[in-house]
Scaffold this motif. Structure first.
Motif, PDB file in Angstrom:
ATOM      1  N   ILE A   1      -4.461  11.089   0.907  1.00  0.00           N
ATOM      2  CA  ILE A   1      -4.435   9.857   0.110  1.00  0.00           C
ATOM      3  C   ILE A   1      -2.995   9.434  -0.162  1.00  0.00           C
ATOM      4  N   VAL A   2      -2.183  10.371  -0.601  1.00  0.00           N
ATOM      5  CA  VAL A   2      -0.798  10.052  -0.936  1.00  0.00           C
ATOM      6  C   VAL A   2      -0.018   9.650   0.318  1.00  0.00           C
ATOM      7  N   ALA A   3      -0.259  10.311   1.425  1.00  0.00           N
ATOM      8  CA  ALA A   3       0.417   9.956   2.673  1.00  0.00           C
ATOM      9  C   ALA A   3       0.091   8.524   3.079  1.00  0.00           C
ATOM     10  N   LEU A   4      -1.173   8.133   2.930  1.00  0.00           N
ATOM     11  CA  LEU A   4      -1.574   6.771   3.262  1.00  0.00           C
ATOM     12  C   LEU A   4      -0.871   5.762   2.355  1.00  0.00           C
ATOM     13  N   LEU A   5      -0.883   6.007   1.047  1.00  0.00           N
ATOM     14  CA  LEU A   5      -0.278   5.074   0.103  1.00  0.00           C
ATOM     15  C   LEU A   5       1.235   5.003   0.287  1.00  0.00           C
ATOM     16  N   GLU A   6       1.857   6.125   0.570  1.00  0.00           N
ATOM     17  CA  GLU A   6       3.290   6.120   0.863  1.00  0.00           C
ATOM     18  C   GLU A   6       3.586   5.264   2.092  1.00  0.00           C
ATOM     19  N   GLN A   7       2.791   5.466   3.118  1.00  0.00           N
ATOM     20  CA  GLN A   7       3.011   4.743   4.373  1.00  0.00           C
ATOM     21  C   GLN A   7       2.849   3.241   4.184  1.00  0.00           C
ATOM     22  N   GLN A   8       1.820   2.833   3.445  1.00  0.00           N
ATOM     23  CA  GLN A   8       1.585   1.407   3.216  1.00  0.00           C
ATOM     24  C   GLN A   8       2.656   0.805   2.305  1.00  0.00           C
ATOM     25  N   ALA A   9       3.005   1.517   1.236  1.00  0.00           N
ATOM     26  CA  ALA A   9       3.989   0.995   0.283  1.00  0.00           C
ATOM     27  C   ALA A   9       5.383   0.930   0.890  1.00  0.00           C
ATOM     28  N   SER A  10       5.699   1.846   1.785  1.00  0.00           N
ATOM     29  CA  SER A  10       7.050   1.924   2.343  1.00  0.00           C
ATOM     30  C   SER A  10       7.353   0.815   3.334  1.00  0.00           C
ATOM     31  N   GLN A  11       6.323   0.118   3.807  1.00  0.00           N
ATOM     32  CA  GLN A  11       6.529  -0.934   4.795  1.00  0.00           C
ATOM     33  C   GLN A  11       7.268  -2.135   4.207  1.00  0.00           C
ATOM     34  N   GLY A  12       7.135  -2.324   2.896  1.00  0.00           N
ATOM     35  CA  GLY A  12       7.814  -3.442   2.253  1.00  0.00           C
ATOM     36  C   GLY A  12       7.289  -4.793   2.680  1.00  0.00           C
ATOM     37  N   ALA A  13       6.071  -4.824   3.229  1.00  0.00           N
ATOM     38  CA  ALA A  13       5.481  -6.081   3.682  1.00  0.00           C
ATOM     39  C   ALA A  13       4.635  -6.699   2.574  1.00  0.00           C
ATOM     40  N   ALA A  14       4.332  -7.971   2.739  1.00  0.00           N
ATOM     41  CA  ALA A  14       3.574  -8.681   1.711  1.00  0.00           C
ATOM     42  C   ALA A  14       2.115  -8.225   1.645  1.00  0.00           C
ATOM     43  N   GLN A  15       1.645  -7.545   2.691  1.00  0.00           N
ATOM     44  CA  GLN A  15       0.240  -7.147   2.731  1.00  0.00           C
ATOM     45  C   GLN A  15      -0.115  -6.085   1.692  1.00  0.00           C
ATOM     46  N   PHE A  16       0.817  -5.221   1.361  1.00  0.00           N
ATOM     47  CA  PHE A  16       0.552  -4.161   0.385  1.00  0.00           C
ATOM     48  C   PHE A  16       1.860  -3.835  -0.328  1.00  0.00           C
ATOM     49  N   THR A  17       1.919  -4.145  -1.622  1.00  0.00           N
ATOM     50  CA  THR A  17       3.172  -4.038  -2.358  1.00  0.00           C
ATOM     51  C   THR A  17       3.007  -3.165  -3.602  1.00  0.00           C
ATOM     52  N   TRP A  18       4.089  -3.038  -4.344  1.00  0.00           N
ATOM     53  CA  TRP A  18       4.057  -2.289  -5.605  1.00  0.00           C
ATOM     54  C   TRP A  18       3.051  -2.887  -6.571  1.00  0.00           C
ATOM     55  N   ARG A  19       2.823  -4.196  -6.491  1.00  0.00           N
ATOM     56  CA  ARG A  19       1.817  -4.818  -7.353  1.00  0.00           C
ATOM     57  C   ARG A  19       0.426  -4.256  -7.073  1.00  0.00           C
ATOM     58  N   ASP A  20       0.134  -4.005  -5.806  1.00  0.00           N
ATOM     59  CA  ASP A  20      -1.173  -3.443  -5.438  1.00  0.00           C
ATOM     60  C   ASP A  20      -1.322  -2.012  -5.934  1.00  0.00           C
ATOM     61  N   ILE A  21      -0.225  -1.271  -5.981  1.00  0.00           N
ATOM     62  CA  ILE A  21      -0.275   0.077  -6.553  1.00  0.00           C
ATOM     63  C   ILE A  21      -0.607  -0.002  -8.035  1.00  0.00           C
ATOM     64  N   ILE A  22       0.034  -0.929  -8.739  1.00  0.00           N
ATOM     65  CA  ILE A  22      -0.215  -1.076 -10.182  1.00  0.00           C
ATOM     66  C   ILE A  22      -1.675  -1.396 -10.450  1.00  0.00           C
TER      67      ILE A  22
END
Length: 289
Positions: free
Chosen positions: A155-176
């Motif tokens: 789970i953490v590996a997936l979220l790290e990978q998505q968040a690290s892209q810095g793209a508009a599709q998945f951002t820090w706002r989505d983590i919050i």
């Protein structure tokens, strides 16, 4: 003849309830025909085999429909607590055609129907959902995360990978927006997980805002904690669970002093979500929370 007539009446009732849900039709007191049907299902007044037969008959009508129709079908399945391999397979067959429903949000709801029926969502199959992935990346992530329950390192590996892209599709706002659900889902692994995820965010301002919400809601400041990735660079295969012993008491303390109502309030007050969006996220994570 009586059984057939009863099935036909139930099928019509369900179809009307779904249609009204799609149209947003409610009575003067704010109740819809779907609300009435769901109350009947909770009381157990309708035999599940009869309900399953009616839903199978309705499925071709729901197939080309949009998000609201599939959402209504999910609510019916959840309300009746139906577990059906036959119906789950039928819905999965619809999704495997990759034609209808064509809308990404409708497909998201259809996958939730499969899971509610007792079907299994697997990462390999979800990776084929290109429309959902490209149009509604956060909801695709939710489906994958929920399918990885019991595997915190994945789970953490997936979220790290998505968040690290810095793209508009998945951002820090989505983590919050997902903090309350990740807190429940990850349990004692949450503290180390949120540190890793926060460090993966390339946007400095976004990283600081996420850290502020986490600090307020869970008494954890991810920015002053060492990123566990730095310790594990030479051993990527180590299980994330090895960190649990280091954070178990802190996580339990956070759970004892911070209710989910407080966390939801923090997330909503930060302007990070709305009720409709939050309902979709909650549906993806099921009972978490």
């Amino acid at each position: 003849m009586m059984a057939k007539e009863r099935k036909n009446n139930l099928t019509m009732t369900i179809q009307v309830a779904i249609n009204d849900h799609v149209a947003g039709v409610e009575d003067p007191k704010g109740f819809s025909k779907l609300d009435v049907l769901l109350a009947t299902l909770v009381d157990g007044q309708i035999p599940k085999d009869l309900l399953e037969a009616s839903l199978l008959q309705i499925l071709p009508n729901v197939q080309p429909a949009g998000e609201r129709a599939w959402e209504a079908l999910r609510l019916i399945v959840e309300g009746a607590k139906i577990k059906s391999a036959t119906l789950s397979t039928a819905v999965m067959r619809v999704l495997d055609q990759q034609k209808e429903p064509s809308d990404g949000l409708a497909r998201f709801q259809a996958f939730l129907v499969v899971r509610a029926l007792g079907g299994t969502l697997v990462r390999r199959r979800l990776d084929e959902e290109r429309t959902l992935y490209s149009e509604h990346r956060p909801l695709w992530v939710d489906l994958v995360v929920s399918s990885l329950k019991g595997m915190p390192d994945h789970i953490v590996a997936l979220l790290e990978q998505q968040a690290s892209q810095g793209a508009a599709q998945f951002t820090w706002r989505d983590i919050i927006r997902r903090l309350p659900f990740l807190f429940r889902l990850l349990g004692d692994d949450f503290n180390r997980a949120i540190v890793r995820i926060t460090h993966a965010i390339p946007d400095a301002a976004g990283k600081a805002k996420l850290a502020a919400i986490v600090n307020k809601s869970f008494n954890i400041n991810p920015l002053v904690e060492q990123n566990p990735n730095l310790e594990d660079q030479q051993a990527p295969q180590k299980k994330f669970g090895r960190f649990s012993r280091l954070t178990r008491s802190a996580a339990r303390g956070a759970r004892a002093s911070h209710s989910m109502d407080r966390v939801f309030k923090d997330v909503l007050s930060a302007g990070m979500s709305d009720l409709r969006n939050q309902k979709n996220i909650q549906a993806a994570y099921g009972n978490h929370p």
